[in-house]
Design a protein around this motif. Structure first.
Motif, mmCIF file in Angstrom:
data_model
loop_
_atom_site.group_PDB
_atom_site.id
_atom_site.type_symbol
_atom_site.label_atom_id
_atom_site.label_comp_id
_atom_site.label_asym_id
_atom_site.label_seq_id
_atom_site.Cartn_x
_atom_site.Cartn_y
_atom_site.Cartn_z
ATOM 1 N N THR A 1 4.058 -4.088 6.621
ATOM 2 C CA THR A 1 3.399 -4.072 8.038
ATOM 3 C C THR A 1 1.980 -4.787 7.739
ATOM 4 O O THR A 1 1.015 -4.103 7.198
ATOM 5 C CB THR A 1 3.403 -2.749 8.605
ATOM 6 N N THR A 2 1.760 -5.851 8.547
ATOM 7 C CA THR A 2 0.268 -6.420 8.435
ATOM 8 C C THR A 2 0.381 -7.381 9.599
ATOM 9 O O THR A 2 1.255 -8.397 9.690
ATOM 10 C CB THR A 2 0.052 -6.984 6.991
ATOM 11 N N ALA A 3 -0.949 -7.827 10.048
ATOM 12 C CA ALA A 3 -1.308 -8.955 10.757
ATOM 13 C C ALA A 3 -0.446 -8.746 11.977
ATOM 14 O O ALA A 3 0.181 -10.002 12.596
ATOM 15 C CB ALA A 3 -1.240 -10.210 10.059
ATOM 16 N N GLY A 4 0.156 -7.815 12.474
ATOM 17 C CA GLY A 4 0.998 -7.698 13.698
ATOM 18 C C GLY A 4 2.335 -7.864 13.447
ATOM 19 O O GLY A 4 2.951 -8.191 14.381
ATOM 20 N N CYS A 5 2.806 -7.989 12.263
ATOM 21 C CA CYS A 5 4.103 -8.293 11.638
ATOM 22 C C CYS A 5 4.534 -7.221 10.951
ATOM 23 O O CYS A 5 4.004 -6.630 9.961
ATOM 24 C CB CYS A 5 4.211 -9.534 11.192
ATOM 25 N N HIS A 6 6.079 -6.998 11.315
ATOM 26 C CA HIS A 6 6.871 -5.890 10.103
ATOM 27 C C HIS A 6 7.886 -6.501 9.608
ATOM 28 O O HIS A 6 8.700 -7.370 10.144
ATOM 29 C CB HIS A 6 7.276 -4.902 11.031
ATOM 30 N N ARG B 1 -4.445 -4.436 1.225
ATOM 31 C CA ARG B 1 -4.881 -5.721 1.910
ATOM 32 C C ARG B 1 -4.235 -6.828 1.566
ATOM 33 O O ARG B 1 -3.710 -6.851 0.380
ATOM 34 C CB ARG B 1 -6.370 -5.691 1.882
ATOM 35 N N VAL B 2 -3.536 -7.641 2.721
ATOM 36 C CA VAL B 2 -2.954 -8.696 2.529
ATOM 37 C C VAL B 2 -3.806 -9.849 3.311
ATOM 38 O O VAL B 2 -3.865 -9.611 4.405
ATOM 39 C CB VAL B 2 -1.468 -8.687 2.876
ATOM 40 N N SER C 1 0.352 -1.880 5.309
ATOM 41 C CA SER C 1 0.904 -0.822 4.800
ATOM 42 C C SER C 1 2.382 -1.395 4.264
ATOM 43 O O SER C 1 3.255 -2.121 4.799
ATOM 44 C CB SER C 1 1.226 -0.109 5.999
ATOM 45 N N THR C 2 2.783 -0.969 3.011
ATOM 46 C CA THR C 2 3.925 -1.304 2.271
ATOM 47 C C THR C 2 4.649 -0.031 1.962
ATOM 48 O O THR C 2 4.130 1.154 1.672
ATOM 49 C CB THR C 2 3.798 -1.877 0.889
ATOM 50 N N PHE C 3 6.056 -0.118 1.770
ATOM 51 C CA PHE C 3 6.948 1.040 1.461
ATOM 52 C C PHE C 3 8.043 0.337 0.640
ATOM 53 O O PHE C 3 8.841 -0.590 1.085
ATOM 54 C CB PHE C 3 7.397 1.540 2.736
ATOM 55 N N VAL C 4 8.082 0.665 -0.629
ATOM 56 C CA VAL C 4 8.941 -0.184 -1.505
ATOM 57 C C VAL C 4 9.732 0.949 -2.592
ATOM 58 O O VAL C 4 9.269 1.881 -2.883
ATOM 59 C CB VAL C 4 7.957 -0.731 -2.413
ATOM 60 N N ASP C 5 10.967 0.650 -2.631
ATOM 61 C CA ASP C 5 11.887 1.333 -3.574
ATOM 62 C C ASP C 5 11.619 0.945 -4.905
ATOM 63 O O ASP C 5 12.275 0.091 -5.523
ATOM 64 C CB ASP C 5 13.531 1.310 -3.218
ATOM 65 N N VAL C 6 10.669 1.555 -5.655
ATOM 66 C CA VAL C 6 10.468 1.067 -6.890
ATOM 67 C C VAL C 6 11.526 1.425 -8.145
ATOM 68 O O VAL C 6 11.577 0.895 -9.010
ATOM 69 C CB VAL C 6 9.092 1.774 -7.451
ATOM 70 N N ALA C 7 12.537 2.378 -7.573
ATOM 71 C CA ALA C 7 13.760 2.579 -8.456
ATOM 72 C C ALA C 7 14.562 1.359 -8.843
ATOM 73 O O ALA C 7 15.180 1.194 -9.828
ATOM 74 C CB ALA C 7 14.516 3.595 -7.976
ATOM 75 N N ARG D 1 -2.489 -1.317 16.699
ATOM 76 C CA ARG D 1 -3.543 -0.777 16.922
ATOM 77 C C ARG D 1 -4.778 -1.720 16.479
ATOM 78 O O ARG D 1 -4.415 -2.951 16.305
ATOM 79 C CB ARG D 1 -3.846 0.329 15.575
ATOM 80 N N PRO D 2 -6.097 -1.394 16.586
ATOM 81 C CA PRO D 2 -6.941 -2.429 16.492
ATOM 82 C C PRO D 2 -7.004 -3.050 15.055
ATOM 83 O O PRO D 2 -7.554 -4.126 15.130
ATOM 84 C CB PRO D 2 -8.438 -1.549 16.913
ATOM 85 N N ASP D 3 -6.487 -2.358 14.252
ATOM 86 C CA ASP D 3 -6.650 -2.815 12.771
ATOM 87 C C ASP D 3 -5.653 -3.760 12.637
ATOM 88 O O ASP D 3 -5.089 -4.208 11.473
ATOM 89 C CB ASP D 3 -6.726 -1.828 11.713
ATOM 90 N N SER D 4 -4.576 -4.005 13.558
ATOM 91 C CA SER D 4 -3.371 -4.975 13.439
ATOM 92 C C SER D 4 -2.173 -4.378 12.870
ATOM 93 O O SER D 4 -1.000 -4.772 12.561
ATOM 94 C CB SER D 4 -3.788 -6.159 12.980
ATOM 95 N N LEU D 5 -2.142 -2.984 12.526
ATOM 96 C CA LEU D 5 -1.135 -2.220 12.028
ATOM 97 C C LEU D 5 -0.368 -1.611 13.338
ATOM 98 O O LEU D 5 -0.798 -1.741 14.297
ATOM 99 C CB LEU D 5 -1.458 -1.116 11.193
#
Length: 124
Positions: free
Chosen positions: A85-90, A11-12, A18-24, A48-52
């Motif tokens: 990705t959150t609040a309608g923004c990527h 949650r932000v 939704s986050t996708f991170v290169d932890v390496a 979607r209705p949840d803004s993703l």
């Protein structure tokens, strides 16, 4: 370079994210060859209705992300760090050695149809 991608649902500002991170990349901090933090931000159009992102929009966003990563790696030695990705923004996050190619790539976007914009800055 070794990659270690990690997905997380979070949650932000109290909205689903939704986050996708290169932890390496944490093994390379600071990234001296690419000290400038940057991110591209795209306003989504089919939420979607949840803004993703919807599945149709997600496919477009992944294609755009791959295109940006390839171009920026070639033009500016960029290192792709992840996306949120959150609040309608990527947002596409990266590190680079130069501002100029990033600004040009942001101006080109994907032919102007995406609403892609750029914000960038140097780490403290």
């Amino acid at each position: 370079m070794e990659e270690g991608w990690y997905f997380s649902a979070e949650r932000v500002d109290d909205l689903p994210a939704s986050t996708f991170v290169d932890v390496a990349l944490s093994r390379r901090v600071p990234i001296t060859c690419a000290p400038i933090m940057a991110y591209f931000s795209e306003r989504m159009h089919a939420l979607r209705p949840d803004s993703l992102s919807s599945q149709d929009e997600f496919d477009h966003l992944v294609a755009l992300e791959c295109s940006l990563e390839t171009r920026l790696k070639a033009e500016a030695g960029a290192v792709h760090a992840g996306r949120c990705t959150t609040a309608g923004c990527h947002d596409f996050h990266l590190h680079t050695a130069a501002h100029t190619p990033i600004a040009a790539t942001a101006a080109e976007g994907d032919g102007g149809s995406s609403g892609l914009c750029l914000q960038h800055g140097a780490p403290p």
